[in-house]
Design an enzyme around this catalytic site. Structure first.
Site, PDB file in Angstrom:
ATOM      1  CE1 TYR A  28      -5.589  28.503  27.517  1.00  0.00           C
ATOM      2  CE2 TYR A  28      -4.074  28.472  29.358  1.00  0.00           C
ATOM      3  CZ  TYR A  28      -4.390  28.861  28.071  1.00  0.00           C
ATOM      4  OH  TYR A  28      -3.486  29.599  27.349  1.00  0.00           O
ATOM      5  CG  LEU A  29      -6.947  20.110  29.738  1.00  0.00           C
ATOM      6  CD1 LEU A  29      -6.954  18.795  28.959  1.00  0.00           C
ATOM      7  CD2 LEU A  29      -7.730  19.981  31.031  1.00  0.00           C
ATOM      8  CD  GLU A  31       2.922  20.924  32.449  1.00  0.00           C
ATOM      9  OE1 GLU A  31       2.054  21.764  32.817  1.00  0.00           O
ATOM     10  OE2 GLU A  31       3.899  21.216  31.746  1.00  0.00           O
ATOM     11  CG  HIS A  33      -6.096  19.971  34.459  1.00  0.00           C
ATOM     12  ND1 HIS A  33      -5.627  21.181  33.976  1.00  0.00           N
ATOM     13  CD2 HIS A  33      -7.093  20.268  35.323  1.00  0.00           C
ATOM     14  CE1 HIS A  33      -6.330  22.166  34.514  1.00  0.00           C
ATOM     15  NE2 HIS A  33      -7.222  21.645  35.342  1.00  0.00           N
ATOM     16  CG  LEU A 143      -4.550  16.962  48.063  1.00  0.00           C
ATOM     17  CD1 LEU A 143      -3.471  16.151  48.777  1.00  0.00           C
ATOM     18  CD2 LEU A 143      -5.674  17.319  49.025  1.00  0.00           C
ATOM     19  NE  ARG A 182      -9.201  32.053  38.391  1.00  0.00           N
ATOM     20  CZ  ARG A 182     -10.022  31.087  38.723  1.00  0.00           C
ATOM     21  NH1 ARG A 182      -9.516  29.942  39.189  1.00  0.00           N
ATOM     22  NH2 ARG A 182     -11.335  31.227  38.616  1.00  0.00           N
TER      23      ARG A 182
END
Length: 276
Positions: A28-29, A31, A33, A143, A182
């Site tokens: 569920y890529l 920005e 990723h 991060l 999410r």
């Protein structure tokens, strides 16, 4: 872009290819990723992305079954971003026997780990498997989950894994909300309310830069998060980074991390402040 589903096919493709940049994901890529892919492309000859919703990092009452999945969408985004090899295994492929798992001894029972026992054991188990399969030169992690990054760095040091871990900055919505798969669970109103999380963290960082006492900064941060409508604080904590131990006056890097629960989504965010 090559799409492979088995370890043998993956390892055949990765023979004598030069340097490998690896971006492990649960799909569920977004920005965030894709920014990892961009960083990997800049430093390596070939970029591998994995998409695998890892069941061992989900607790019995968590959202494994409803975790968002859309492989066709992810495939298109990965191809457009310039991924060279997309590894898309099944659970049976990744856990053929499930006889051995990694156990995290320190750093897993604080922050997110305090309310998700076993979560980081699952994370480090699947990361170990993926590193063994891909054998990357460098691996890229955002991060947003700074605890996860610290534990992966610790695993690499403890097990002498020949991979460089690259810490990558949090990618955010225009509102400041940290990008997350999410976020689709949030209503429009909740997305607006949740943008206060980053504003409060940014103000906390600025206050530390201005020399305000840490205790006062943390108290004000918690008060602001308590005032976000229709949400509940999971934690507001400060830790030495990357050891994840209690912060002291000798700590040179401080991780200020928060988790806030909305109706259908638990959001995490953080800032890392360096003394001096």
């Amino acid at each position: 872009m090559n799409i492979v589903t088995t370890p043998s096919a993956l390892q055949t493709l990765l023979t004598d290819v030069g340097t490998i940049g690896f971006v492990p994901t649960m799909g569920y890529l977004h920005e965030g990723h894709l920014s990892l892919v961009e960083a990997a492309k800049a430093e390596n000859d070939l970029v591998v992305m994995s998409i695998f919703v890892n069941p061992t990092q989900f607790g019995p009452n968590e959202d494994l079954d409803r975790y968002p999945r859309d492989f066709e969408r992810d495939e298109a985004l990965a191809r457009e971003a310039g991924v060279d090899v997309l590894f898309y295994p099944t659970t049976e492929t990744m856990y053929p026997l499930d006889m051995v798992r990694v156990t995290v001894r320190t750093g897993a029972d604080v922050l997110c780990g305090a309310s998700r026992p076993g979560h980081f054991d699952g994370v480090l188990t699947v990361v170990s498997k993926l590193f063994n399969l891909v054998r990357p030169t460098r691996a890229y992690f955002g991060l947003k989950d700074a605890q996860q990054v610290a534990l992966i760095e610790g695993y690499v040091r403890d097990y002498f894994v020949p991979v460089e871990i690259r810490r990558c900055a949090i990618i955010r919505e225009p509102s400041g909300l940290a990008k997350s798969s999410r976020n689709v669970y949030l209503s429009d109103v909740e997305k607006t309310d949740a943008s206060e999380i980053n504003r409060a963290l940014t103000d906390a960082y600025d206050a530390l830069e201005d020399g305000e006492p840490l205790r006062d900064v943390m108290a004000r941060l918690e008060e602001r998060l308590q005032n976000i409508p229709n949400s509940m604080i999971d934690y507001v904590e400060v830790k030495d980074y990357p050891t994840l131990t209690e912060a002291t006056s000798a700590s040179t890097e401080l991780l200020i991390a928060v988790a806030v629960q909305f109706e259908r989504a638990r959001l995490i965010d953080n800032v890392i402040w360096k003394r001096g």
